[in-house]
Design an enzyme around this catalytic site. Structure first.
Site, PDB file in Angstrom:
ATOM      1  N   LYS A  72     -31.302 -11.829 -11.171  1.00  0.00           N
ATOM      2  CA  LYS A  72     -31.038 -13.221 -11.524  1.00  0.00           C
ATOM      3  C   LYS A  72     -31.931 -13.697 -12.680  1.00  0.00           C
ATOM      4  O   LYS A  72     -31.656 -14.718 -13.294  1.00  0.00           O
ATOM      5  CB  LYS A  72     -31.183 -14.113 -10.301  1.00  0.00           C
ATOM      6  CG  LYS A  72     -30.070 -13.839  -9.291  1.00  0.00           C
ATOM      7  CD  LYS A  72     -30.062 -14.804  -8.138  1.00  0.00           C
ATOM      8  CE  LYS A  72     -28.870 -14.565  -7.224  1.00  0.00           C
ATOM      9  NZ  LYS A  72     -29.073 -13.360  -6.378  1.00  0.00           N
TER      10      LYS A  72
HETATM   11  C1  LIG Z   1     -27.984 -12.954  -5.659  1.00  0.00           C
HETATM   12  C2  LIG Z   1     -28.089 -11.517  -5.303  1.00  0.00           C
HETATM   13  C3  LIG Z   1     -26.954 -10.727  -5.112  1.00  0.00           C
HETATM   14  C4  LIG Z   1     -25.570 -11.313  -5.179  1.00  0.00           C
HETATM   15  O1  LIG Z   1     -25.202 -11.659  -6.489  1.00  0.00           O
HETATM   16  P1  LIG Z   1     -23.967 -12.672  -6.735  1.00  0.00           P
HETATM   17  O2  LIG Z   1     -23.934 -12.875  -8.195  1.00  0.00           O
HETATM   18  O3  LIG Z   1     -24.260 -13.910  -5.964  1.00  0.00           O
HETATM   19  O4  LIG Z   1     -22.753 -11.976  -6.220  1.00  0.00           O
HETATM   20  C5  LIG Z   1     -27.134  -9.386  -4.850  1.00  0.00           C
HETATM   21  N1  LIG Z   1     -28.364  -8.843  -4.735  1.00  0.00           N
HETATM   22  C6  LIG Z   1     -29.476  -9.559  -4.900  1.00  0.00           C
HETATM   23  C7  LIG Z   1     -30.798  -8.909  -4.745  1.00  0.00           C
HETATM   24  C8  LIG Z   1     -29.380 -10.921  -5.191  1.00  0.00           C
HETATM   25  O5  LIG Z   1     -30.480 -11.629  -5.348  1.00  0.00           O
END
Ligand SMILES: *Cc1c(COP(=O)(O)O)cnc(C)c1O
Length: 437
Positions: free
Chosen positions: A107
């Site tokens: 993210k």
């Molecule tokens: C947020 C997250 C996901 C999921 O991603 P999305 O874009 O919400 O589908 C998967 N793995 C980790 C470690 C995350 O932080």
């Protein structure tokens, strides 16, 4: 670039409005009206480009109406001092590591870009901004790091009490300054609902400049397409079709992959891999979208019952289920399968994966079996395993290394305000803590 609302296609917005509103007034989602392609010349030479060069080209291609090339270069330079390397796991299996940023989760790619883009627009307009964000774990850390001490911006982070890891919680609750953490007695869906309600609340919007940082914000989606191109650049010389397996919760990550595909990324296929929160795999199977309340799993950043990017996913294919199925396959796995995959990756392939990453690996292998075709598979590693250290060590039966950045965090004291999941108390708190317009 012009964006339309998925609810009322006649509602249009420019980039600046779309990123600061986050949600259109009709509660739909912003989608690009027209998706330009990267030039063939760039794709032909992409194996010689750096991550930043790719990011600049993708951004400039999408946002040439809004930003000059020089402004794009400055935004990308500010946002990224980390990359997205691939590692070979075994024959035709690669992992795309997305955890080399400040919060050690994928993210960071979205949050850093959004912070850089917003501060660029705020400087122009001399405004104060309040970011509200709900997190299932990693969003909060990435957003907190991305916006920490950015002048003119305060960040309020809501997280479900007891449902994020120690390290994740420390990443949200130890920064202070312009970052406040709210510990909500409820689930991630409750947190997300509170934030959505705040954005629709007339009084709050009259008094404060609110903006979101969730994966619904188009400024988070765009930069997540960069690393799909970066992976392609690294693996192109293998000369095989490339399949991406994406561990999914709110489906921002997969939507960004589809955006990249629409921009000309030669991706053969996408795998939507989930835990038991499986609304999308069930939709792909049955053709009916039937979201359910979220269930707790060991891959807790993907515990999303009703993924907020589901509509975007369908819009990339004009809502045609057959077109979606041609490009996207869905699989879901329970916790014991996830733990087995973590052990298999560790024992046979010498790779330590976080549970989310293991779900992606399982999805890739399931698709390989089912499709019975020859391709290079890339599973996306969305977090560093040390972010889930207790679970990883307990599953693998051995201790793992903790990067220094995370070790330091654990010794810092937590500061969070406890909150119930009803809107009135949340609203009161916002009124007493946010900076006025
Ligand atoms: C947020 C997250 C996901 C999921 O991603 P999305 O874009 O919400 O589908 C998967 N793995 C980790 C470690 C995350 O932080």
């Amino acid at each position: 670039m012009i964006f339309y609302s998925t609810k009322t296609s006649s509602h249009k917005a420019k980039l600046e409005e779309a990123i600061f509103r986050s949600l259109p007034p009709d509660n739909g989602l912003y989608m690009p009206e027209h998706i330009p392609s990267l030039s063939q010349a760039f794709l032909d030479d992409i194996q010689n480009k750096t991550f930043k060069e790719i990011a600049i080209e993708v951004t400039h291609t999408l946002l040439s109406d809004d930003l000059t090339r020089q402004e794009v270069v400055e935004i990308i330079d500010l946002a990224y001092d980390f990359e997205a390397p691939t590692q070979r796991i075994s024959e035709d299996v690669y992992v795309l590591e997305l955890f080399h940023g400040p919060s050690m989760a994928f993210k960071d790619f979205g949050a850093r870009f959004m912070a850089a883009l917003m501060s660029y627009f705020l400087k122009r307009n001399n405004k104060e901004l309040n970011i509200l964000v709900a997190t299932s774990g990693d969003t909060g850390g990435a957003v907190a790091q991305g916006f920490f001490d950015v002048p003119g911006i305060s960040v309020t982070i809501l997280y479900p009490s007891g449902k994020v890891s120690d390290i994740q919680e420390k990443q949200l609750t130890t920064l202070g300054h312009n970052v406040q953490a709210l510990e909500v007695d409820g689930t991630f869906d409750d947190c997300q609902k509170l934030v959505k309600e705040a954005f629709l609340d007339q009084e709050l919007n009259e008094r404060f400049n609110l903006a979101s940082a969730n994966s619904i914000n188009i400024a988070r989606l765009i930069p997540q397409s960069f690393y799909y191109f970066a992976a392609y650049a690294q693996l192109k010389q293998l000369g095989k079709p490339i399949v991406f397996a994406v561990p999914s919760g709110n489906f921002g990550n997969l939507s960004a992959g589809l955006l990249a595909f629409r921009m000309g990324l030669p991706a053969a296929h996408f795998v939507a891999a989930t835990n038991k929160n499986n609304a999308v795999p069930r939709y792909l199977e049955s053709g009916t979208y039937n979201p359910l309340p979220s269930i707790e799993t060991i891959s807790n950043a993907m515990d999303v019952g009703n993924p907020s990017n589901f509509v975007r996913l369908t819009r990339f294919f004009q809502e045609d289920l057959n077109l979606i199925r041609e490009k996207v396959s869905g699989y879901y796995f329970d916790d014991s399968q996830t733990r087995d995959a973590m052990r298999e990756l560790n024992d046979a392939l010498e790779y330590i994966a976080c549970p989310h990453t293991a779900v992606a690996y399982l999805g890739l292998e399931a698709y390989r079996k089912e499709s019975n075709s020859d391709f290079v598979g890339v599973f996306l590693s969305t977090a560093h395993p040390a972010k889930f250290i207790d679970l990883v060590e307990q599953t693998l039966g051995k201790s793992i290394e903790v990067p220094e950045r995370l070790q330091k965090l654990l010794s810092l004291p937590k500061t969070a305000t406890k909150l119930s999941s009803d809107f009135i108390s949340f609203k009161d708190l916002l009124i007493s803590t946010l900076s006025k317009k």
